[in-house]
Write an enzyme that holds these catalytic residues in place. Structure first.
Site, mmCIF file in Angstrom:
data_model
loop_
_atom_site.group_PDB
_atom_site.id
_atom_site.type_symbol
_atom_site.label_atom_id
_atom_site.label_comp_id
_atom_site.label_asym_id
_atom_site.label_seq_id
_atom_site.Cartn_x
_atom_site.Cartn_y
_atom_site.Cartn_z
ATOM 1 N N LYS A 65 0.733 -1.148 -0.019
ATOM 2 C CA LYS A 65 -0.123 -0.020 -0.094
ATOM 3 C C LYS A 65 0.663 1.312 -0.162
ATOM 4 O O LYS A 65 0.376 2.266 -0.514
ATOM 5 C CB LYS A 65 -0.919 -0.049 1.210
ATOM 6 C CG LYS A 65 -2.136 -1.089 0.752
ATOM 7 C CD LYS A 65 -2.948 -1.025 2.047
ATOM 8 C CE LYS A 65 -4.180 -2.223 1.677
ATOM 9 N NZ LYS A 65 -4.474 -2.987 3.064
ATOM 10 N N LYS B 291 -6.891 -14.963 -12.512
ATOM 11 C CA LYS B 291 -8.165 -15.229 -11.670
ATOM 12 C C LYS B 291 -9.154 -14.102 -11.845
ATOM 13 O O LYS B 291 -8.474 -12.827 -12.121
ATOM 14 C CB LYS B 291 -7.997 -15.313 -10.454
ATOM 15 C CG LYS B 291 -7.274 -14.389 -9.422
ATOM 16 C CD LYS B 291 -7.158 -14.800 -7.955
ATOM 17 C CE LYS B 291 -6.828 -13.699 -6.933
ATOM 18 N NZ LYS B 291 -7.140 -14.102 -5.753
ATOM 19 N N LYS C 29 -11.781 -7.720 -9.554
ATOM 20 C CA LYS C 29 -12.179 -6.439 -9.829
ATOM 21 C C LYS C 29 -11.250 -5.134 -10.351
ATOM 22 O O LYS C 29 -11.562 -4.484 -10.890
ATOM 23 C CB LYS C 29 -13.265 -5.781 -8.967
ATOM 24 C CG LYS C 29 -12.477 -5.929 -7.519
ATOM 25 C CD LYS C 29 -13.716 -5.574 -6.407
ATOM 26 C CE LYS C 29 -13.038 -5.850 -5.115
ATOM 27 N NZ LYS C 29 -14.233 -6.103 -3.952
#
Ligand code: TRP
Length: 331
Positions: free
Chosen positions: A111, A194, A197
């Site tokens: 992050k 996979k 979103k």
């Protein structure tokens, strides 16, 4: 009965990967364990959502989880911010969480790299809040993906550290848990890995997608020029379509297209049409329930209030005991 806790981040809509990968596990677990499933809205504050976005994201998750089959009579489904005891435990655990170990967490480093301008303390202590989420109910089983292993290890560390500090075997150790047979891989439509979103527009089929949207996405899925020899191994983008078909279509249908592929007689247009049709059928009941529940404010209020009550009953018992162990006393 063992206790299960899992947190659901309120970011974006549920897709087929979430449904077949995680949700079906939850739905099975609610029949076998004392389950707490919560919407992690406190966690979402690290990215500073507007009040309107915060609320609509929470509602979306609640609606979709109920529509997918989480039963509020069986599992406790609640909104994290409705249970202030979690924040209190987070504060206590923070006193024994060290900068070095928090900085070493992979998710924190990721992050920081992604958003170097927003390295707030909430982000740093995300694993502490997650530990509080879990151990507040003394859970031992946590249905999460591989990417959460490190956070679970930290949850065990923080719980054990508390136990050791106060010389009191209080918190049990939580471990990742899934029904291994249910760990199906749901690929996306971009011919790569996979379904997700964040992998770009069109890669994921959402449970709330209209039939037209599903059709558009499947028809645009990546394919190749077709097989060049009989019985050849399928390249990944084609294997992905077959893997999706295995999930939503009948075994006969899959065998039929497999056969055509092996005989080099397959037409991808037909395969996609069939896949579209079966996806629409497989998701229709959920889509209908999403639309029905989203408009039923009374039902949502009732479910959230019921979850809040059950979650707080469990959490406040823990907090009472923790306060006593720590040494807080009334005069
Ligand atoms: N960190 C989890 C994720 O990113 C979400 C989460 C928050 C969670 N608290 C939790 C999962 C507690 C399990 C238990 O998906």
């Amino acid at each position: 009965m063992e206790t299960v806790v899992s947190g659901i981040r309120s970011t974006g809509n549920l897709h087929l990967g979430n449904y077949y990968g995680a949700l079906q596990n939850f739905i099975k677990m609610q029949n076998e364990y004392n389950c707490f499933f919560f919407i992690a809205d406190l966690h979402s504050l690290t990215t500073h959502p507007t009040p309107a976005d915060l609320h609509s994201n929470v509602k979306q998750v609640l609606v979709e989880y109920l529509a997918a089959g989480i039963d509020p009579e069986k599992a406790t489904i609640y909104v994290q911010s409705d249970v202030p005891e979690i924040s209190e435990l987070y504060l206590y655990l923070n006193m024994n969480a060290y900068l070095g170990e928090l900085e070493r967490a992979t998710s924190f480093k990721d992050k920081v790299r992604a958003n170097p301008d927003n390295v707030n303390a909430g982000l740093l202590t995300y694993p502490v809040l997650m530990a509080a989420d879990i151990i507040i109910h003394k859970a031992t089983k946590v249905p999460v993906g591989k990417d959460q292993e490190q956070h679970l290890e930290m949850a065990r560390t923080f719980g054990n550290r508390f136990n050791r500090l106060y010389n009191h075997e209080y918190f049990p150790e939580p471990y990742a848990f899934n029904y291994s047979s249910n760990l199906v891989k749901i690929p996306g439509l971009d011919g790569k890995g996979k379904m997700g979103k964040s992998e770009g527009e069109g890669n994921a089929i959402f449970l709330c997608d209209t039939p037209e949207a599903i059709k558009k996405k499947v028809m645009r899925a990546v394919t190749d020029a077709g097989p060049t020899t009989e019985n050849q191994t399928k390249p990944q983008e084609i294997q992905n379509l077959f893997d999706l078909m295995k999930v939503v279509s009948s075994a006969d249908t899959v065998a039929h297209f497999d056969d055509l592929y092996n005989k080099m007689a397959i037409r991808y247009g037909d395969l996609k049409k069939q896949l579209t049709e079966d996806m629409i059928i497989a998701t229709a009941p959920i889509r209908d329930r999403i639309n029905a529940i989203a408009g039923d404010a009374d039902y949502l209020r009732k479910v959230a209030a019921m979850g809040e009550e059950k979650a707080r009953a469990s959490a406040s018992k823990t907090i009472r005991e923790v306060r006593e162990i720590i040494g807080f006393k009334k005069f």
